[in-house]
Design a protein around this motif. Structure first.
Motif, PDB file in Angstrom:
ATOM      1  N   PRO A  28      74.138  23.601  45.614  1.00  0.00           N
ATOM      2  CA  PRO A  28      75.207  24.537  45.055  1.00  0.00           C
ATOM      3  C   PRO A  28      76.147  25.080  46.233  1.00  0.00           C
ATOM      4  CG  PRO A  28      73.087  25.760  45.019  1.00  0.00           C
ATOM      5  CD  PRO A  28      72.678  24.395  45.393  1.00  0.00           C
ATOM      6  N   GLY A  29      77.623  25.177  45.787  1.00  0.00           N
ATOM      7  CA  GLY A  29      78.603  25.547  46.852  1.00  0.00           C
ATOM      8  C   GLY A  29      79.800  25.644  45.985  1.00  0.00           C
ATOM      9  N   THR A  30      80.192  27.120  45.918  1.00  0.00           N
ATOM     10  CA  THR A  30      81.509  27.328  45.444  1.00  0.00           C
ATOM     11  C   THR A  30      82.615  26.481  46.178  1.00  0.00           C
ATOM     12  OG1 THR A  30      80.750  29.424  45.420  1.00  0.00           O
ATOM     13  CG2 THR A  30      83.078  29.167  44.603  1.00  0.00           C
ATOM     14  N   GLN A  81      83.160  21.532  50.143  1.00  0.00           N
ATOM     15  CA  GLN A  81      83.835  20.577  51.280  1.00  0.00           C
ATOM     16  C   GLN A  81      82.731  20.641  52.396  1.00  0.00           C
ATOM     17  OE1 GLN A  81      84.191  23.739  51.187  1.00  0.00           O
ATOM     18  NE2 GLN A  81      85.818  24.629  52.299  1.00  0.00           N
ATOM     19  N   VAL A  82      82.352  21.919  52.776  1.00  0.00           N
ATOM     20  CA  VAL A  82      81.384  21.910  54.089  1.00  0.00           C
ATOM     21  C   VAL A  82      80.228  20.933  53.704  1.00  0.00           C
ATOM     22  CG1 VAL A  82      82.748  24.038  55.105  1.00  0.00           C
ATOM     23  CG2 VAL A  82      80.732  24.424  53.442  1.00  0.00           C
ATOM     24  N   GLY A  83      79.772  21.147  52.580  1.00  0.00           N
ATOM     25  CA  GLY A  83      78.635  20.386  52.436  1.00  0.00           C
ATOM     26  C   GLY A  83      78.693  19.007  52.663  1.00  0.00           C
ATOM     27  N   ILE A 381      74.775  31.999  56.029  1.00  0.00           N
ATOM     28  CA  ILE A 381      75.580  31.659  54.979  1.00  0.00           C
ATOM     29  C   ILE A 381      74.754  32.321  53.533  1.00  0.00           C
ATOM     30  CG2 ILE A 381      77.002  30.270  53.837  1.00  0.00           C
ATOM     31  CD1 ILE A 381      77.914  30.077  56.359  1.00  0.00           C
ATOM     32  N   GLY A 382      75.010  33.391  52.903  1.00  0.00           N
ATOM     33  CA  GLY A 382      74.476  33.845  51.838  1.00  0.00           C
ATOM     34  C   GLY A 382      74.772  35.200  51.737  1.00  0.00           C
ATOM     35  N   CYS A 383      74.405  35.852  50.628  1.00  0.00           N
ATOM     36  CA  CYS A 383      74.736  37.234  50.325  1.00  0.00           C
ATOM     37  C   CYS A 383      74.843  38.294  51.396  1.00  0.00           C
ATOM     38  CB  CYS A 383      74.083  37.820  49.127  1.00  0.00           C
ATOM     39  SG  CYS A 383      74.259  36.935  47.377  1.00  0.00           S
ATOM     40  N   ASP A 400      77.497  28.148  60.091  1.00  0.00           N
ATOM     41  CA  ASP A 400      77.301  27.132  59.293  1.00  0.00           C
ATOM     42  C   ASP A 400      75.628  27.191  58.845  1.00  0.00           C
ATOM     43  OD1 ASP A 400      77.176  25.589  62.083  1.00  0.00           O
ATOM     44  OD2 ASP A 400      75.326  24.850  60.705  1.00  0.00           O
ATOM     45  N   MET A 401      75.427  26.667  57.861  1.00  0.00           N
ATOM     46  CA  MET A 401      73.885  27.057  57.188  1.00  0.00           C
ATOM     47  C   MET A 401      72.915  26.697  58.214  1.00  0.00           C
ATOM     48  SD  MET A 401      74.317  26.303  53.004  1.00  0.00           S
ATOM     49  CE  MET A 401      73.067  27.260  52.697  1.00  0.00           C
ATOM     50  N   GLY A 402      72.065  27.473  58.468  1.00  0.00           N
ATOM     51  CA  GLY A 402      71.068  27.264  59.502  1.00  0.00           C
ATOM     52  C   GLY A 402      71.311  27.524  60.984  1.00  0.00           C
ATOM     53  N   ASP A 452      63.914  36.616  51.677  1.00  0.00           N
ATOM     54  CA  ASP A 452      63.679  35.777  50.481  1.00  0.00           C
ATOM     55  C   ASP A 452      63.747  36.589  49.213  1.00  0.00           C
ATOM     56  OD1 ASP A 452      62.785  34.008  48.697  1.00  0.00           O
ATOM     57  OD2 ASP A 452      60.521  34.085  49.369  1.00  0.00           O
ATOM     58  N   ASN A 453      64.961  36.323  48.734  1.00  0.00           N
ATOM     59  CA  ASN A 453      65.076  36.833  47.195  1.00  0.00           C
ATOM     60  C   ASN A 453      64.925  35.750  46.113  1.00  0.00           C
ATOM     61  OD1 ASN A 453      67.261  35.142  47.705  1.00  0.00           O
ATOM     62  ND2 ASN A 453      68.973  36.598  47.345  1.00  0.00           N
ATOM     63  N   GLN A 454      64.079  34.573  46.429  1.00  0.00           N
ATOM     64  CA  GLN A 454      63.833  33.774  45.606  1.00  0.00           C
ATOM     65  C   GLN A 454      64.685  33.146  44.765  1.00  0.00           C
ATOM     66  OE1 GLN A 454      60.804  36.508  43.986  1.00  0.00           O
ATOM     67  NE2 GLN A 454      59.306  35.504  45.068  1.00  0.00           N
TER      68      GLN A 454
HETATM   69  C1  LIG Z   1      76.767  23.360  53.842  1.00  0.00           C
HETATM   70  C2  LIG Z   1      77.022  24.349  52.802  1.00  0.00           C
HETATM   71  N1  LIG Z   1      76.546  24.297  51.692  1.00  0.00           N
HETATM   72  C3  LIG Z   1      76.629  25.105  50.723  1.00  0.00           C
HETATM   73  C4  LIG Z   1      77.193  26.398  50.878  1.00  0.00           C
HETATM   74  C5  LIG Z   1      77.513  27.386  49.825  1.00  0.00           C
HETATM   75  N2  LIG Z   1      76.738  28.401  49.904  1.00  0.00           N
HETATM   76  C6  LIG Z   1      77.186  29.792  50.459  1.00  0.00           C
HETATM   77  S1  LIG Z   1      75.825  30.767  50.462  1.00  0.00           S
HETATM   78  C7  LIG Z   1      74.840  30.066  49.761  1.00  0.00           C
HETATM   79  C8  LIG Z   1      73.451  30.392  49.342  1.00  0.00           C
HETATM   80  C9  LIG Z   1      72.580  30.555  50.185  1.00  0.00           C
HETATM   81  O1  LIG Z   1      71.343  31.030  49.618  1.00  0.00           O
HETATM   82  P1  LIG Z   1      70.521  32.083  50.476  1.00  0.00           P
HETATM   83  O2  LIG Z   1      70.462  31.792  52.017  1.00  0.00           O
HETATM   84  O3  LIG Z   1      68.978  31.933  49.854  1.00  0.00           O
HETATM   85  O4  LIG Z   1      71.104  33.424  50.280  1.00  0.00           O
HETATM   86  P2  LIG Z   1      71.342  34.384  48.967  1.00  0.00           P
HETATM   87  O5  LIG Z   1      72.818  33.819  48.509  1.00  0.00           O
HETATM   88  O6  LIG Z   1      70.197  34.177  48.126  1.00  0.00           O
HETATM   89  O7  LIG Z   1      71.401  35.611  49.399  1.00  0.00           O
HETATM   90  C10 LIG Z   1      75.258  28.640  49.408  1.00  0.00           C
HETATM   91  C11 LIG Z   1      74.729  27.607  48.781  1.00  0.00           C
HETATM   92  C12 LIG Z   1      77.807  26.491  52.152  1.00  0.00           C
HETATM   93  N3  LIG Z   1      78.479  27.512  52.544  1.00  0.00           N
HETATM   94  N4  LIG Z   1      77.639  25.558  53.331  1.00  0.00           N
END
Ligand SMILES: Cc1ncc(C[n+]2csc(CCOP(=O)(O)OP(=O)(O)O)c2C)c(N)n1
Lengths: 537, 195
Positions: A28-30, A81-83, A381-383, A400-402, A452-454
């Motif tokens: 997923p990714g907006t 795009q960043v994906g 990256i997340g809420c 960036d993710m991770g 972990d919000n599952q």
């Molecule tokens: C490479 C990449 N893929 C997808 C996204 C879109 N994205 C942003 S936040 C997120 C969710 C991350 O989930 P999690 O870390 O579990 O946090 P939560 O939103 O559940 O708090 C995603 C998929 C991104 N920014 N970068």
């Protein structure tokens, strides 16, 4: 004929189903998420047992789609795009292997950064990989292009990119459908060395890719998505790409458009079509959403020729989303000043939901870390990235993710203490696990908090890849089980949470702390669905 | 004929449902429709906006040109004002009066009302009172849809059909409640001087 009011993303999804895909792969990714979600809810996809589960990240998604193509069946892969940065290795190399079953990559760019870290323009990736790119300007085109992209992919034996942007992905219009075709049978590639990119084979494949470029250009010249319309004023010729076409025509609604113009929907660029326009006009203006890619290319095409205007010389803004206002002004049209936003209006940024588990987990952490001064929490990256905003303002990186884990590790390597990473469950399994392995191998002194919000909350509550597996993953990577601490982030557990964070920060080594509580939005949705199911039975 | 409509509110207020009902009704009545929505991050309690464009000819852009909206519908007064640059000088602003408070620095709501009352054509809807009368705090979006309904080239019946469709899977009771809310919004505006 029945028409459907589809989001651009839904049009793409329905087209892929109608083109007979056997699998959709995505993370997923907006603004790309609704493509996969639509396929997941499609009765036709259900009936045909189309694969439609989320992947762990965009790279696994892309490679799995490539494997399905190897097996002779059609696959769609979707991402933001960043994906594509994450999937880039697989993507670029898939142009060298080529495909067997049709393979279409739907990638959604986000000019204006509505929900992204940058505005990167995926068309450059398409050019870099030397594959065809289709860029729709409306929902019907999104459907038609995606539907035909599979055939194009098989015809050229190359992956095809469908480039979307936020405005098209998230806007609805009526769409008419074509005949739905059935998925292909399994069949292996004719040449069983096609997917072997050892240098001896890869060199041959690469030459093959170069040889296909002429055919790709010829197809662009003939494509009905690339065309010219006449105009009487020859001093300016207009080149519009994708949504740029709409904004340009919007400026002239109800009036005749005075200038000759070319609309581009298929790349590589149709050189002859553009040279014809250049020959007719004194100057050119390029209207494209994203980076000035076509503008740069045209300057190259007409090296000694006529001026090309656009984003590079300031006729149009370099950043942000394109609008008809901007296009009108580039064409020297003046508009009366609109009402201003009254001064009393204050910004309303997105915020944590009331009662969110991330908040409880974060507040306790912030209290502990405050004792060490500012700058200690690397996030992701997340809420939980909302912790960068008031009232918390307590995270110092979101790249960036991770990257929270690896940046915290780098800072710890530099001697920084305490180094804390705050990451979500989905981001951890997307790209955090390998960084954690590095830290395990080097006994890095840091704390990794996996909140972990599952679910994958930020993008709408999708199923996360590591559900119920986080402790096992961390242990498997070699984290000492005595330093994997799990608790329920609730305000009433504040004291315990603080104690656990404190102990693990003070422990001279690697710790993982897992606050675990289901996302509230997800819980509400789940309960509602359960109730609906009950009502049905 | 064209009607450009901006829908403004806060994530969670139900803007997308209003937009869906309007655009479905428009499509069924044979009009051209484009409807741009806000998805993603801003839906987390942030400002959201939808651009809805209806016409009897092709609609080109997904976004409304600044100063061209015929109607600005606000589910919340500050969000209505945030989108003011889209409203045509002679356009109509229809807004719920009641603020959506999820901000520490929300301005005094009277100041927002004053700004709205400066506009030549505006309707302030007492959404709070109506939801209270209906004992249904969740129906604000349908009240506002009702309030809008006399200012758009769509039949009230098509909109009602849309409401039935949208809520059908959620049970007959919810359908009825939302229809009532729609009627209450319509009735409120009918009692106001026409703008
Ligand atoms: C490479 C990449 N893929 C997808 C996204 C879109 N994205 C942003 S936040 C997120 C969710 C991350 O989930 P999690 O870390 O579990 O946090 P939560 O939103 O559940 O708090 C995603 C998929 C991104 N920014 N970068």
């Amino acid at each position: 004929m029945k028409r459907h009011l589809f989001l651009g993303n839904e049009a793409v999804a329905q087209a892929a189903i109608d083109a007979g895909i056997s699998g959709a792969y995505a993370y997923p990714g907006t603004p790309s998420t609704e493509i996969m979600e639509y396929i997941q809810h499609s009765p036709t996809a259900e009936e045909r047992a189309v694969h439609r589960q989320w992947s762990a990240n965009e790279k696994t998604a892309y490679e799995t789609a490539l494997g399905m193509s190897y097996a002779g069946r059609r696959a769609l892969v979707c991402m933001k795009q960043v994906g594509l940065n994450v999937a880039a290795d697989a993507f670029i190399n898939s142009a060298i292997t080529g495909v067997n079953g049709g393979l279409v990559l739907a990638v959604a760019d986000d000019p204006g950064m509505h929900s992204s870290q940058n505005e990167q323009d995926s068309r450059y990736y398409g050019r870099f990989a030397m594959i065809p790119v289709l860029e729709p300007s409306n929902q019907q085109e999104a459907y038609d292009m995606c539907y035909t992209a599979f055939k194009l992919s098989e015809q050229l034996q190359l992956p095809v990119m469908l480039r979307l942007t936020t405005r098209l992905s998230h806007s609805r219009a009526a769409v008419s459908l074509r005949q739905s075709v059935h998925p292909h049978e399994l069949h292996l590639p004719q040449n069983l060395k096609q997917f072997l990119l050892l240098p001896i084979f890869a060199r041959k494949n690469y030459v093959g890719l170069l040889e296909k470029q002429h055919r790709m250009e010829a197809l662009s010249e003939q494509s009905s998505y690339n065309f010219q319309e006449a105009g009487v004023h020859r001093h300016l010729g207009i080149v519009c790409c994708g949504l740029g076409w709409n904004y340009f025509r919007e400026v002239f609604v109800g009036r005749e458009i005075p200038w000759p113009r070319v609309k581009i929907g298929q790349y590589p660029l149709p050189r002859n079509l553009l040279e014809k326009l250049e020959a007719e006009c004194d100057e050119l203006l390029v209207i494209e959403e994203g980076y000035p890619m076509v503008e740069e290319q045209l300057r190259g095409f007409f090296a000694a020729g006529k001026p090309v205007h656009g984003k590079l010389d300031g006729w149009l803004p370099r950043y942000g989303e394109l609008t008809s206002d901007q296009v009108g002004r580039a064409l020297q049209i003046t508009y009366p000043a609109p009402y201003p936003v009254p001064e009393v209006v204050v910004p309303r940024p997105p915020s944590f939901c009331r009662g969110c588990g991330h908040v409880d987990a974060f507040e306790a952490l912030q209290e502990v870390v405050a004792g060490y001064g500012a700058g200690h929490i690397f996030s992701d990256i997340g809420c939980y990235a909302l912790a960068a905003l008031p009232p918390y303002q307590g995270i110092y990186s979101c790249v960036d993710m991770g990257a929270s884990i690896t940046m915290a590790k780098g800072a710890a390597d530099a001697g920084f203490f305490p180094a804390v990473a705050f990451i979500g469950d989905s981001t951890f399994t997307h790209s955090g696990m390998t960084g954690l392995l590095d830290a395990v191998n080097e006994h890095t002194n840091m704390v990794v908090v996996i909140s972990d919000n599952q679910c994958v909350a930020m993008t709408g509550g999708q199923q996360p890849a590591g559900l119920g597996k986080l402790e096992a993953i961390c242990e498997g990577l070699g984290v000492d089980p005595a330093h994997i601490r799990v608790f329920t982030p609730l305000h009433k557990n504040q004291e315990d949470m603080i104690r656990i964070y404190q102990e693990e920060i003070e422990y001279d080594g690697l710790s993982v702390v897992i606050p675990r509580r289901e996302c509230l939005q997800k819980a509400t949705r789940r309960r509602r669905q359960e109730k609906q199911k009950q009502a049905k039975n | 004929m064209k009607k450009d409509i901006i829908l403004a509110g806060v994530g969670g207020q139900g803007i997308l449902s209003v937009a869906a009902i309007l655009s479905n009704a428009a499509m069924l009545e044979g009009l051209w429709v484009k409807q741009a929505e806000t998805h993603g991050m801003s839906q987390r309690g942030g400002a959201v906006v939808a651009h809805l464009r209806l016409a009897d000819h092709e609609v080109c852009a997904d976004l409304i040109h600044h100063g061209q909206a015929d109607i600005l519908l606000g589910l919340e007064p500050m969000e209505a004002l945030r989108q003011l640059p889209f409203l045509h000088t002679y356009g109509v602003l229809i807004s719920n009066m009641e603020p959506y408070l999820n901000l520490p620095n929300y301005p005094p709501v009277e100041e927002l009302w004053t700004e709205i009352k400066r506009l030549p054509r505006h309707i302030l809807v007492d959404g709070g009172v109506i939801t209270h009368q209906l004992c249904n705090p969740k129906a604000l979006n349908m009240i506002m849809l009702g309030a809008l309904s006399d200012y758009i080239p769509l039949q009230a019946d098509s909109l009602k059909t849309g409401i039935c469709e949208l809520f059908r899977t959620k049970g007959e009771q919810l359908v009825q409640q939302n229809l009532e809310a729609f009627d209450a919004g319509r009735a409120f505006v009918a009692k106001q001087p026409a703008v």
